[in-house]
Structures are given as structure tokens and as C-alpha cells.
Design a protein around this motif. Structure first.
Motif, PDB file in Angstrom:
ATOM      1  N   UNK A  76       5.950  21.318  13.734  1.00 45.09           N
ATOM      2  CA  UNK A  76       5.035  21.094  12.624  1.00 45.09           C
ATOM      3  C   UNK A  76       5.784  20.952  11.306  1.00 45.09           C
ATOM      4  N   UNK A  77       6.819  21.746  11.098  1.00 41.08           N
ATOM      5  CA  UNK A  77       7.595  21.631   9.862  1.00 41.08           C
ATOM      6  C   UNK A  77       8.242  20.258   9.766  1.00 41.08           C
ATOM      7  N   UNK A  78       8.810  19.792  10.855  1.00 42.71           N
ATOM      8  CA  UNK A  78       9.420  18.460  10.850  1.00 42.71           C
ATOM      9  C   UNK A  78       8.384  17.381  10.527  1.00 42.71           C
ATOM     10  N   UNK A  79       7.200  17.510  11.111  1.00 40.52           N
ATOM     11  CA  UNK A  79       6.134  16.545  10.845  1.00 40.52           C
ATOM     12  C   UNK A  79       5.672  16.640   9.401  1.00 40.52           C
ATOM     13  N   UNK A  90       2.444  27.118   3.626  1.00 42.95           N
ATOM     14  CA  UNK A  90       2.173  28.555   3.602  1.00 42.95           C
ATOM     15  C   UNK A  90       2.215  29.074   5.035  1.00 42.95           C
ATOM     16  N   UNK A  91       3.062  30.059   5.281  1.00 45.97           N
ATOM     17  CA  UNK A  91       3.275  30.549   6.642  1.00 45.97           C
ATOM     18  C   UNK A  91       2.841  32.006   6.754  1.00 45.97           C
ATOM     19  N   UNK A  92       2.126  32.326   7.821  1.00 49.29           N
ATOM     20  CA  UNK A  92       1.743  33.706   8.097  1.00 49.29           C
ATOM     21  C   UNK A  92       2.752  34.305   9.062  1.00 49.29           C
ATOM     22  N   UNK A  93       3.502  35.259   8.585  1.00 46.89           N
ATOM     23  CA  UNK A  93       4.553  35.867   9.392  1.00 46.89           C
ATOM     24  C   UNK A  93       4.215  37.279   9.792  1.00 46.89           C
ATOM     25  N   UNK A  94       5.146  38.210   9.507  1.00 46.16           N
ATOM     26  CA  UNK A  94       4.973  39.596   9.923  1.00 46.16           C
ATOM     27  C   UNK A  94       5.643  40.495   8.887  1.00 46.16           C
ATOM     28  N   UNK A  95       5.178  41.722   8.790  1.00 47.05           N
ATOM     29  CA  UNK A  95       5.724  42.704   7.854  1.00 47.05           C
ATOM     30  C   UNK A  95       6.980  43.301   8.478  1.00 47.05           C
ATOM     31  N   UNK A  97      -1.301  25.340   5.896  1.00 41.21           N
ATOM     32  CA  UNK A  97      -1.217  26.737   6.328  1.00 41.21           C
ATOM     33  C   UNK A  97      -0.802  26.757   7.788  1.00 41.21           C
ATOM     34  N   UNK A  98       0.303  27.427   8.087  1.00 43.14           N
ATOM     35  CA  UNK A  98       0.836  27.489   9.441  1.00 43.14           C
ATOM     36  C   UNK A  98       0.602  28.873  10.035  1.00 43.14           C
ATOM     37  N   UNK A  99      -0.245  28.925  11.048  1.00 50.88           N
ATOM     38  CA  UNK A  99      -0.526  30.145  11.798  1.00 50.88           C
ATOM     39  C   UNK A  99      -0.336  29.816  13.271  1.00 50.88           C
ATOM     40  N   UNK A 100       0.698  30.364  13.873  1.00 49.01           N
ATOM     41  CA  UNK A 100       0.983  30.066  15.273  1.00 49.01           C
ATOM     42  C   UNK A 100       0.343  31.111  16.178  1.00 49.01           C
ATOM     43  N   UNK A 101       0.306  30.816  17.476  1.00 47.60           N
ATOM     44  CA  UNK A 101      -0.267  31.735  18.445  1.00 47.60           C
ATOM     45  C   UNK A 101       0.682  32.863  18.777  1.00 47.60           C
ATOM     46  N   UNK A 102       0.155  33.871  19.462  1.00 45.93           N
ATOM     47  CA  UNK A 102       0.953  35.017  19.870  1.00 45.93           C
ATOM     48  C   UNK A 102       1.666  34.673  21.173  1.00 45.93           C
ATOM     49  N   UNK A 103       2.723  33.884  21.040  1.00 45.95           N
ATOM     50  CA  UNK A 103       3.463  33.388  22.185  1.00 45.95           C
ATOM     51  C   UNK A 103       4.870  33.018  21.736  1.00 45.95           C
TER      52      UNK A 103
END
Length: 262
Positions: free
Chosen positions: A59-62, A72-77, A43-49
């Protein structure tokens, strides 16, 4: 299940509780390889930056190197055509994930709400919004967590290649205040703030990457107040699709959260 955090003290506490936990600083390439060892789903959740761009690529490359089978990626609507920088950043990340060869699932939450609202409502009887009185689609934090857990549990055979849209209901700030007033049995007022109010604070953020992200958030609010976010003002409740039940409404959350106050 392996938990990851960039804060060593948190990882240590989790390990003391008997959990599998690692320190994962997405700015440190060595951390990614160690964190992903023997991991099949991520699950990939990045910071607000603005750093989310290179952090996500790293992370995807790794994950490709580690043989991860589902990401699973948390994006935006988003509509796919929004003139908002951080919306575009999420689109670029999702495109990169799709090109990686790893099975993927993208979660797209609308405006996120939850227990962070509770304390000021209890203490001051007010709810502050930065959209003035513009309508917004909302999804509860607990539903995002439950959706993520279910998608990871069931895996790519069930959810691979799926885009899920999480927008349980559309409300204005005053409507939310009315709901809270009704549930709590005492008046809850809505403090209407606008993009300019937030922009003043954003200008003082010392980190350039964080400031860029929050400047994009200000731009989002300007678009919303101007009535240019029609795509986001809809109900698309894929909580129902994933979990077999509707998403939690603000009224339901208020009843559960403030049960002791009613």
C-alpha cells in the motif's frame, strides 16, 4: 472521503447509502491503485496477521505512485526495544513509511477497549482478561477513531512527522471490575485468564499468518504478567493533544454504555 473494505458486500452496502466505497484487498496489488485514485490522505490499518508486513509495503508503494500527500498509520504502543514480534513488525512498517517521502503521522494505541466488552458484561456480569491481574494502559476505540479523523482532516501541515501515544489510564482487571460494579450498581466480576489459556486456542488457528500474530500476542501477555511491560504501564494521553480533551475513561464509557441499566 473514500471508504475501503475487503468485503464486496460491505462496499456495496456503503455505496447504496451514497458513500464513496471501494473493495480493497491488500493482497491484490490492482486494488491498491484503484482505491488510491485521486486520494490525497490515507489511513492505514492492517489486520492482525503477519501478512501486515507485505500488505503495508504494497500500500505504501502504491501511495507513492498515486501521489498521496499524507499517510496516517495505526501502530502499537511500544518502547522501541520490546522483544515482541508484532511490535517489531509495526516498527518496520513505520520506518518504511518514513523512508517513502510521504508526510506521515503514527498513532500508537495502548490496549484497546470499547463496546466489545458490553455484551458479556450485560449477559453474564463478568469481564474476562488475559493479563491475569497485571496493570495495562487503556484507550477507547472511539478516541482512536476521532484522533484519526482529526489528523486526516487537519493534514500534514498540522500533524506531519508526529508520533502520538494513546494511553488514557492504567488499570488492572480487578480495578475495572470495581469501576463497572460501582457504575452499574450490581456486582461485575473479573475472570482472570492467562497467556497459557490463550495459547491453547491460538495453536488451533488454521491460518499460519494469523497464528503467528496471535502467538506474538501470547508473548506480549507473558511479558505483561512477568512485569516486563513497564513502558506500557503509563498514561500518555495524546487524545488531549489532538482533540483538545482528555481520552474517555472506563468509568465514563461505562456510564454512557450502561445508562439504561443504572
Amino acid at each position: 472521503m473514500r471508504l475501503a473494505t475487503r468485503r464486496p458486500e460491505v462496499a456495496e452496502r456503503w455505496r447504496a447509502e451514497g458513500r464513496d466505497a471501494v473493495v480493497l484487498d491488500l493482497d491484490n496489488p490492482a486494488h491498491c491503485a484503484r482505491a488510491l485514485e485521486d486520494v490525497s490522505r490515507v489511513f492505514l490499518l492492517t489486520g492482525y496477521t503477519a501478512d501486515m508486513l507485505h500488505q503495508s509495503k504494497r500500500l505504501v508503494d502504491a501511495a507513492v505512485t498515486a501521489g498521496v500527500s499524507h499517510l496516517v498509520h495505526l501502530g502499537v504502543f511500544n518502547s522501541g526495544d520490546d522483544d515482541i514480534p508484532h511490535f517489531s513488525w509495526h516498527q518496520l512498517i513505520e520506518t518504511y513509511i518514513k523512508a517513502s517521502g510521504i508526510a506521515w503521522t503514527h498513532l500508537h494505541p495502548n490496549v484497546i477497549y470499547g463496546d466489545a466488552w458490553a455484551a458479556p458484561i450485560r449477559e453474564t456480569g463478568t469481564l474476562t482478561g488475559w493479563w491475569q491481574e497485571a496493570p495495562q494502559g487503556y484507550v477507547h476505540t472511539a478516541d482512536i477513531a476521532a484522533d484519526t479523523a482529526e489528523v486526516l482532516r487537519e493534514g500534514p501541515s498540522q500533524h506531519g512527522g508526529a508520533d502520538y501515544w494513546l494511553s488514557t489510564e492504567v488499570l488492572t482487571g480487578p480495578q475495572i471490575a470495581d469501576i463497572l460494579t460501582d457504575v452499574l450498581g450490581r456486582e461485575i466480576t473479573y475472570t482472570s485468564m492467562g497467556p497459557d489459556d490463550l495459547a491453547d486456542g491460538v495453536a488451533k488457528i488454521p491460518s499460519a499468518a494469523e497464528r503467528l500474530y496471535m502467538q506474538s500476542a501470547v508473548q506480549t501477555m507473558r511479558q505483561a504478567v512477568a512485569g516486563n511491560m513497564k513502558f506500557q504501564n503509563v498514561v500518555r494521553d495524546d487524545v488531549q493533544t489532538i482533540l483538545g480533551r482528555p481520552g474517555v475513561t472506563v468509568r465514563e464509557w461505562a456510564r454512557q454504555t450502561f445508562a439504561d441499566a443504572t
